[in-house]
Scaffold this motif. Structure first.
Motif, short mmCIF file in Angstrom:
data_model
loop_
_atom_site.label_atom_id
_atom_site.label_comp_id
_atom_site.label_asym_id
_atom_site.label_seq_id
_atom_site.Cartn_x
_atom_site.Cartn_y
_atom_site.Cartn_z
N PRO A 138 46.69 49.89 29.48
CA PRO A 138 47.31 48.58 29.69
C PRO A 138 47.02 47.63 28.54
O PRO A 138 46.11 47.84 27.74
N ASP A 139 47.81 46.57 28.47
CA ASP A 139 47.63 45.55 27.45
C ASP A 139 46.33 44.79 27.68
O ASP A 139 46.00 44.43 28.82
N ALA A 178 45.47 41.69 26.89
CA ALA A 178 45.67 40.33 27.40
C ALA A 178 45.95 40.35 28.91
O ALA A 178 45.44 39.51 29.65
N SER A 179 46.74 41.32 29.36
CA SER A 179 47.04 41.43 30.79
C SER A 179 45.80 41.77 31.59
O SER A 179 45.57 41.22 32.68
N LEU A 180 44.98 42.66 31.04
CA LEU A 180 43.73 43.01 31.72
C LEU A 180 42.81 41.81 31.83
O LEU A 180 42.19 41.58 32.88
N ASP A 205 43.71 38.69 31.91
CA ASP A 205 44.30 37.80 32.92
C ASP A 205 43.93 38.28 34.32
O ASP A 205 43.57 37.47 35.19
N ASP A 206 44.04 39.59 34.54
CA ASP A 206 43.66 40.15 35.85
C ASP A 206 42.19 39.86 36.15
O ASP A 206 41.84 39.50 37.28
N GLN A 226 40.33 37.46 34.99
CA GLN A 226 40.12 36.04 35.27
C GLN A 226 40.47 35.72 36.72
O GLN A 226 39.77 34.96 37.40
N THR A 227 41.56 36.33 37.21
CA THR A 227 41.96 36.14 38.60
C THR A 227 40.87 36.65 39.55
O THR A 227 40.53 35.99 40.54
N GLU A 262 39.73 48.11 32.18
CA GLU A 262 40.44 48.58 33.38
C GLU A 262 39.45 49.02 34.46
O GLU A 262 39.63 48.70 35.64
N ARG A 317 37.77 45.91 35.85
CA ARG A 317 38.70 45.21 36.74
C ARG A 317 38.77 45.88 38.11
O ARG A 317 38.70 45.21 39.15
N ARG A 322 45.95 42.85 45.59
CA ARG A 322 47.26 42.32 45.20
C ARG A 322 47.91 41.56 46.35
O ARG A 322 48.70 40.64 46.13
#
Length: 210
Positions: free
Chosen positions: A10-11, A13-15, A17-18, A20-21, A147, A150, A188
């Motif tokens: 995965p990217d 930046a997307s990881l 962001d995940d 951080q959430t 990943e 996360r 999710r």
């Protein structure tokens, strides 16, 4: 040609962001979950490179043979035979614990010769890192570690929420899928679940129930 690891990563930046959430939901600073030193140790990627990637930079990648050599040197320095005495594995130790001959171990670690695929696999097993770890790009190695972090953090967040709701043990006992799969799916769905529970005026914690 890219490896299967790299084409499926995965990217970054997307990881992030995940993550951080997840950190927000756990009520923790992101820095307590994404620790550059831990990522560096786990991936055998130099700390400065890890920090640059986490900042969104694009550090130059070394050619594959040089990257393999750098990773092996890192592993030899950090995976110690005796952590208390800070004793490294001798070339004989590595040869005896792997399928690589002693002379070749020395040549590979000093950079005099390149490690072929068979030697890489054997040395990855000896040092306890995943298949393909020695050759994958720094970006791929860090992304795969993020990943994993996360997924583990999402599992913690889901467990905490389900325990607050009072049905975590029931849910895990009745599930026919793995706990990680359940956690990812539930994480999710948490915002939607909470919104529906709020509409039903369901108490946030079991102790508030009559």
């Amino acid at each position: 040609m890219k490896s299967d690891h790299e084409t499926s990563v995965p990217d970054l930046a997307s990881l992030l962001d995940d993550l951080q959430t997840v950190a927000d939901r756990l009520g923790k600073p992101l820095s307590t979950i994404v620790v550059p030193e831990e990522i560096s140790y786990a991936t055998a990627v130099e700390l400065g490179t890890v920090q640059a990637l986490l900042r969104g930079e694009d550090p130059e990648e070394s050619p594959h043979p040089e990257r393999v050599h750098q990773r092996l040197k890192f592993l030899h320095e950090t995976r110690l035979k005796d952590p208390v005495a800070k004793t490294k594995y001798l070339y004989d130790d590595i040869a005896n614990g792997s399928a690589v001959k002693r002379a070749m171990v020395g040549h590979i670690l000093t950079g005099e010769r390149k490690a072929n695929a068979e030697a890489c696999t054997s040395l990855e097993e000896f040092f306890g890192v995943g298949p393909g770890s020695l050759g994958m790009t720094n970006r791929a190695a860090v992304a795969l570690r993020l990943e994993k972090i996360r997924d583990e953090a999402q599992t913690l967040a889901v467990e905490a929420w389900m325990k607050r709701m009072g049905f975590y043990e029931i849910a895990t006992r009745s599930s026919t899928t793995s706990p990680d799969q359940v956690s990812r799916a539930v994480f999710r769905a948490l915002p939607e679940l909470e919104a529906k529970l709020a509409q039903l005026d369901v108490p946030a914690t079991p102790e508030h129930q009559e």
